[in-house]
Design a protein around this motif. Structure first.
Motif, PDB file in Angstrom:
ATOM      1  N   MET A 263       0.837  -1.194   0.000  1.00 14.04           N
ATOM      2  CA  MET A 263       0.000   0.000   0.000  1.00 14.04           C
ATOM      3  C   MET A 263       0.874   1.246   0.000  1.00 14.04           C
ATOM      4  SD  MET A 263      -3.197  -0.006   2.545  1.00 14.04           S
ATOM      5  CE  MET A 263      -4.496  -1.143   2.391  1.00 14.04           C
ATOM      6  N   GLU A 264       0.365   2.254  -0.634  1.00 19.97           N
ATOM      7  CA  GLU A 264       1.075   3.520  -0.607  1.00 19.97           C
ATOM      8  C   GLU A 264       0.854   4.200   0.741  1.00 19.97           C
ATOM      9  OE1 GLU A 264      -0.043   5.953  -3.859  1.00 19.97           O
ATOM     10  OE2 GLU A 264       0.140   4.333  -5.311  1.00 19.97           O
ATOM     11  N   ARG A 265       1.740   5.107   1.030  1.00 18.12           N
ATOM     12  CA  ARG A 265       1.669   5.799   2.321  1.00 18.12           C
ATOM     13  C   ARG A 265       0.365   6.576   2.470  1.00 18.12           C
ATOM     14  NH1 ARG A 265       6.069   9.164   5.601  1.00 18.12           N
ATOM     15  NH2 ARG A 265       4.622  10.226   6.952  1.00 18.12           N
ATOM     16  N   SER A 266      -0.131   7.214   1.434  1.00 11.25           N
ATOM     17  CA  SER A 266      -1.359   8.004   1.528  1.00 11.25           C
ATOM     18  C   SER A 266      -2.572   7.119   1.824  1.00 11.25           C
ATOM     19  CB  SER A 266      -1.597   8.791   0.236  1.00 11.25           C
ATOM     20  OG  SER A 266      -1.736   7.907  -0.863  1.00 11.25           O
ATOM     21  N   LYS A 267      -2.581   5.903   1.297  1.00 15.93           N
ATOM     22  CA  LYS A 267      -3.683   4.983   1.586  1.00 15.93           C
ATOM     23  C   LYS A 267      -3.636   4.524   3.038  1.00 15.93           C
ATOM     24  CE  LYS A 267      -4.412   3.244  -3.073  1.00 15.93           C
ATOM     25  NZ  LYS A 267      -4.429   2.069  -3.942  1.00 15.93           N
ATOM     26  N   ILE A 268      -2.439   4.273   3.541  1.00 14.49           N
ATOM     27  CA  ILE A 268      -2.292   3.868   4.946  1.00 14.49           C
ATOM     28  C   ILE A 268      -2.775   4.990   5.872  1.00 14.49           C
ATOM     29  CG2 ILE A 268      -0.634   3.254   6.736  1.00 14.49           C
ATOM     30  CD1 ILE A 268       1.010   1.861   4.557  1.00 14.49           C
ATOM     31  N   VAL A 269      -2.384   6.209   5.565  1.00 10.30           N
ATOM     32  CA  VAL A 269      -2.818   7.361   6.373  1.00 10.30           C
ATOM     33  C   VAL A 269      -4.337   7.495   6.320  1.00 10.30           C
ATOM     34  CG1 VAL A 269      -2.716   9.872   6.566  1.00 10.30           C
ATOM     35  CG2 VAL A 269      -0.630   8.572   6.169  1.00 10.30           C
ATOM     36  N   ALA A 270      -4.933   7.272   5.144  1.00  9.93           N
ATOM     37  CA  ALA A 270      -6.389   7.368   5.007  1.00  9.93           C
ATOM     38  C   ALA A 270      -7.092   6.295   5.836  1.00  9.93           C
ATOM     39  CB  ALA A 270      -6.774   7.249   3.539  1.00  9.93           C
ATOM     40  N   VAL A 271      -6.571   5.077   5.835  1.00  7.65           N
ATOM     41  CA  VAL A 271      -7.179   3.993   6.607  1.00  7.65           C
ATOM     42  C   VAL A 271      -7.063   4.278   8.100  1.00  7.65           C
ATOM     43  CG1 VAL A 271      -6.965   1.549   7.218  1.00  7.65           C
ATOM     44  CG2 VAL A 271      -6.864   2.249   4.820  1.00  7.65           C
ATOM     45  N   ILE A 272      -5.897   4.728   8.542  1.00  7.40           N
ATOM     46  CA  ILE A 272      -5.707   5.045   9.965  1.00  7.40           C
ATOM     47  C   ILE A 272      -6.616   6.200  10.386  1.00  7.40           C
ATOM     48  CG2 ILE A 272      -4.054   5.946  11.642  1.00  7.40           C
ATOM     49  CD1 ILE A 272      -1.880   4.340  10.177  1.00  7.40           C
ATOM     50  N   THR A 273      -6.721   7.221   9.556  1.00  7.52           N
ATOM     51  CA  THR A 273      -7.588   8.361   9.862  1.00  7.52           C
ATOM     52  C   THR A 273      -9.046   7.924   9.935  1.00  7.52           C
ATOM     53  OG1 THR A 273      -6.042   9.821   8.709  1.00  7.52           O
ATOM     54  CG2 THR A 273      -8.234  10.671   9.117  1.00  7.52           C
ATOM     55  N   GLY A 274      -9.462   7.066   9.015  1.00  7.06           N
ATOM     56  CA  GLY A 274     -10.828   6.547   9.036  1.00  7.06           C
ATOM     57  C   GLY A 274     -11.108   5.731  10.283  1.00  7.06           C
ATOM     58  N   ALA A 275     -10.147   4.900  10.690  1.00  6.08           N
ATOM     59  CA  ALA A 275     -10.324   4.086  11.899  1.00  6.08           C
ATOM     60  C   ALA A 275     -10.428   4.972  13.135  1.00  6.08           C
ATOM     61  CB  ALA A 275      -9.160   3.112  12.033  1.00  6.08           C
ATOM     62  N   ILE A 276      -9.595   6.009  13.219  1.00  2.00           N
ATOM     63  CA  ILE A 276      -9.669   6.940  14.353  1.00  2.00           C
ATOM     64  C   ILE A 276     -11.014   7.648  14.360  1.00  2.00           C
ATOM     65  CG2 ILE A 276      -8.714   9.083  15.284  1.00  2.00           C
ATOM     66  CD1 ILE A 276      -5.950   8.083  14.373  1.00  2.00           C
ATOM     67  N   SER A 277     -11.502   8.030  13.190  1.00  2.00           N
ATOM     68  CA  SER A 277     -12.794   8.703  13.092  1.00  2.00           C
ATOM     69  C   SER A 277     -13.927   7.804  13.581  1.00  2.00           C
ATOM     70  CB  SER A 277     -13.043   9.126  11.644  1.00  2.00           C
ATOM     71  OG  SER A 277     -14.328   9.654  11.496  1.00  2.00           O
ATOM     72  N   ILE A 278     -13.896   6.548  13.189  1.00  2.00           N
ATOM     73  CA  ILE A 278     -14.935   5.605  13.620  1.00  2.00           C
ATOM     74  C   ILE A 278     -14.862   5.384  15.126  1.00  2.00           C
ATOM     75  CG2 ILE A 278     -15.689   3.200  13.456  1.00  2.00           C
ATOM     76  CD1 ILE A 278     -14.924   3.348  10.467  1.00  2.00           C
ATOM     77  N   LEU A 279     -13.661   5.255  15.678  1.00  2.00           N
ATOM     78  CA  LEU A 279     -13.511   5.084  17.125  1.00  2.00           C
ATOM     79  C   LEU A 279     -14.035   6.296  17.893  1.00  2.00           C
ATOM     80  CD1 LEU A 279     -10.004   3.372  17.361  1.00  2.00           C
ATOM     81  CD2 LEU A 279     -12.253   2.339  17.783  1.00  2.00           C
ATOM     82  N   LEU A 280     -13.744   7.502  17.399  1.00  2.00           N
ATOM     83  CA  LEU A 280     -14.257   8.704  18.051  1.00  2.00           C
ATOM     84  C   LEU A 280     -15.779   8.768  17.979  1.00  2.00           C
ATOM     85  CD1 LEU A 280     -11.679  11.420  16.949  1.00  2.00           C
ATOM     86  CD2 LEU A 280     -12.028  10.494  19.236  1.00  2.00           C
ATOM     87  N   ALA A 281     -16.353   8.364  16.852  1.00  4.96           N
ATOM     88  CA  ALA A 281     -17.813   8.374  16.710  1.00  4.96           C
ATOM     89  C   ALA A 281     -18.458   7.394  17.684  1.00  4.96           C
ATOM     90  CB  ALA A 281     -18.198   8.032  15.280  1.00  4.96           C
ATOM     91  N   ILE A 282     -17.887   6.212  17.828  1.00  4.09           N
ATOM     92  CA  ILE A 282     -18.430   5.222  18.765  1.00  4.09           C
ATOM     93  C   ILE A 282     -18.296   5.716  20.198  1.00  4.09           C
ATOM     94  CG2 ILE A 282     -18.097   2.887  19.685  1.00  4.09           C
ATOM     95  CD1 ILE A 282     -17.362   2.047  16.805  1.00  4.09           C
ATOM     96  N   ALA A 283     -17.148   6.304  20.544  1.00  5.72           N
ATOM     97  CA  ALA A 283     -16.960   6.841  21.892  1.00  5.72           C
ATOM     98  C   ALA A 283     -17.964   7.951  22.173  1.00  5.72           C
ATOM     99  CB  ALA A 283     -15.537   7.366  22.058  1.00  5.72           C
ATOM    100  N   TYR A 284     -18.237   8.794  21.184  1.00  8.02           N
ATOM    101  CA  TYR A 284     -19.215   9.870  21.350  1.00  8.02           C
ATOM    102  C   TYR A 284     -20.611   9.302  21.591  1.00  8.02           C
ATOM    103  CZ  TYR A 284     -22.296  13.736  20.181  1.00  8.02           C
ATOM    104  OH  TYR A 284     -23.287  14.666  20.211  1.00  8.02           O
ATOM    105  N   LEU A 285     -20.998   8.295  20.822  1.00 13.64           N
ATOM    106  CA  LEU A 285     -22.317   7.691  21.010  1.00 13.64           C
ATOM    107  C   LEU A 285     -22.453   7.057  22.392  1.00 13.64           C
ATOM    108  CD1 LEU A 285     -22.920   6.072  17.503  1.00 13.64           C
ATOM    109  CD2 LEU A 285     -24.056   8.062  18.495  1.00 13.64           C
TER     110      LEU A 285
END
Length: 60
Positions: free
Chosen positions: A1-23
């Motif tokens: 994987m390219e570095r930009s795709k890895i950063v996108a996946v990590i950012t998406g995972a952090i976003s989902i974790l924050l959304a679940i914590a907020y709920l």
């Protein structure tokens, strides 16, 4: 994987974790037992009402 795709996946995972914590936080705050303040804690206020009509002063 390219570095930009890895950063996108990590950012998406952090976003989902924050959304679940907020709920979860919203659910915990929603289940609190909210009781109104006792009436004895309110201090009565005195109110003076004055009516002015045709230059005369009438107190109620």
């Amino acid at each position: 994987m390219e570095r930009s795709k890895i950063v996108a996946v990590i950012t998406g995972a952090i976003s989902i974790l924050l959304a679940i914590a907020y709920l979860i936080l919203v659910q915990l705050l929603d289940y609190r037992d909210m009781k109104p303040a006792p009436i004895s804690q309110f201090t009565p206020q005195q109110v003076v009402v004055a009516m002015y009509s045709n230059g005369e002063e009438n107190f109620l």
